[in-house]
Design a protein around this motif. Sequence first.
Motif, PDB file in Angstrom:
ATOM      1  N   LYS A  20     -59.755  35.912 -17.375  1.00 39.58           N
ATOM      2  CA  LYS A  20     -58.332  36.246 -17.315  1.00 39.58           C
ATOM      3  C   LYS A  20     -57.667  35.793 -18.604  1.00 39.58           C
ATOM      4  O   LYS A  20     -57.813  34.641 -19.022  1.00 39.58           O
ATOM      5  CB  LYS A  20     -57.686  35.581 -16.101  1.00 39.58           C
ATOM      6  CG  LYS A  20     -56.257  36.016 -15.878  1.00 39.58           C
ATOM      7  CD  LYS A  20     -55.715  35.452 -14.586  1.00 39.58           C
ATOM      8  CE  LYS A  20     -54.281  35.889 -14.365  1.00 39.58           C
ATOM      9  NZ  LYS A  20     -53.754  35.327 -13.116  1.00 39.58           N
ATOM     10  N   VAL A  23     -51.019  38.059 -18.029  1.00 35.30           N
ATOM     11  CA  VAL A  23     -50.393  38.834 -16.972  1.00 35.30           C
ATOM     12  C   VAL A  23     -49.365  39.748 -17.616  1.00 35.30           C
ATOM     13  O   VAL A  23     -48.632  39.329 -18.517  1.00 35.30           O
ATOM     14  CB  VAL A  23     -49.710  37.897 -15.941  1.00 35.30           C
ATOM     15  CG1 VAL A  23     -49.014  38.700 -14.853  1.00 35.30           C
ATOM     16  CG2 VAL A  23     -50.707  36.937 -15.316  1.00 35.30           C
ATOM     17  N   SER A  24     -49.306  40.991 -17.172  1.00 35.74           N
ATOM     18  CA  SER A  24     -48.328  41.938 -17.720  1.00 35.74           C
ATOM     19  C   SER A  24     -46.921  41.591 -17.241  1.00 35.74           C
ATOM     20  O   SER A  24     -46.744  40.760 -16.342  1.00 35.74           O
ATOM     21  CB  SER A  24     -48.677  43.367 -17.292  1.00 35.74           C
ATOM     22  OG  SER A  24     -48.351  43.564 -15.928  1.00 35.74           O
ATOM     23  N   GLY A  27     -46.552  41.713 -13.625  1.00 32.81           N
ATOM     24  CA  GLY A  27     -47.356  40.784 -12.834  1.00 32.81           C
ATOM     25  C   GLY A  27     -48.806  41.172 -12.644  1.00 32.81           C
ATOM     26  O   GLY A  27     -49.518  40.543 -11.866  1.00 32.81           O
ATOM     27  N   ILE A  28     -49.280  42.193 -13.354  1.00 35.35           N
ATOM     28  CA  ILE A  28     -50.674  42.634 -13.225  1.00 35.35           C
ATOM     29  C   ILE A  28     -51.567  41.740 -14.081  1.00 35.35           C
ATOM     30  O   ILE A  28     -51.348  41.614 -15.290  1.00 35.35           O
ATOM     31  CB  ILE A  28     -50.822  44.105 -13.652  1.00 35.35           C
ATOM     32  CG1 ILE A  28     -49.978  45.010 -12.744  1.00 35.35           C
ATOM     33  CG2 ILE A  28     -52.292  44.522 -13.644  1.00 35.35           C
ATOM     34  CD1 ILE A  28     -49.876  46.448 -13.223  1.00 35.35           C
ATOM     35  N   PRO A  29     -52.598  41.125 -13.488  1.00 39.95           N
ATOM     36  CA  PRO A  29     -53.517  40.295 -14.262  1.00 39.95           C
ATOM     37  C   PRO A  29     -54.280  41.131 -15.305  1.00 39.95           C
ATOM     38  O   PRO A  29     -54.662  42.272 -15.043  1.00 39.95           O
ATOM     39  CB  PRO A  29     -54.487  39.738 -13.218  1.00 39.95           C
ATOM     40  CG  PRO A  29     -53.751  39.845 -11.921  1.00 39.95           C
ATOM     41  CD  PRO A  29     -52.900  41.072 -12.055  1.00 39.95           C
ATOM     42  N   THR A  45     -57.514  45.687 -16.652  1.00 35.83           N
ATOM     43  CA  THR A  45     -57.266  45.067 -15.356  1.00 35.83           C
ATOM     44  C   THR A  45     -58.374  45.431 -14.378  1.00 35.83           C
ATOM     45  O   THR A  45     -59.304  46.169 -14.729  1.00 35.83           O
ATOM     46  CB  THR A  45     -55.876  45.473 -14.818  1.00 35.83           C
ATOM     47  OG1 THR A  45     -55.555  44.633 -13.721  1.00 35.83           O
ATOM     48  CG2 THR A  45     -55.825  46.930 -14.416  1.00 35.83           C
ATOM     49  N   ASP A  49     -57.411  44.089  -7.981  1.00 35.50           N
ATOM     50  CA  ASP A  49     -56.136  43.376  -8.103  1.00 35.50           C
ATOM     51  C   ASP A  49     -54.977  44.313  -7.787  1.00 35.50           C
ATOM     52  O   ASP A  49     -54.036  43.927  -7.082  1.00 35.50           O
ATOM     53  CB  ASP A  49     -55.948  42.820  -9.519  1.00 35.50           C
ATOM     54  CG  ASP A  49     -56.744  41.552  -9.778  1.00 35.50           C
ATOM     55  OD1 ASP A  49     -57.190  40.902  -8.814  1.00 35.50           O
ATOM     56  OD2 ASP A  49     -56.901  41.214 -10.966  1.00 35.50           O
TER      57      ASP A  49
END
Length: 82
Positions: A20, A23-24, A27-29, A45, A49
């Motif tokens: 990881k 985070v965008s 909130g997208i990892p 991504t 998720d």
Amino acid sequence: MVTGGLGLLSDIRLKENINKTGVSDSGIPIYTFNYKGKDEVWSGTMAQDLINMGREDAVSTMDNGYYVVNYNVIDVDMKLKK
């Protein structure tokens, strides 16, 4: 191996060396990874998720059962790292 019809293969089951990296804004990892058996490192991504976040609108399932992500509807880009 990266494309899958209208989306890009972003199924965690096809990847390894997953790290990881952020985070965008939505909130997208975001991760770096390589596809199993391949050396190229990608940033993107995980479809799983997105499903867990309720973003099924960005995920499709291929005939073989693997997930693809439509990166055009999320604020993450899939990029080959150099």
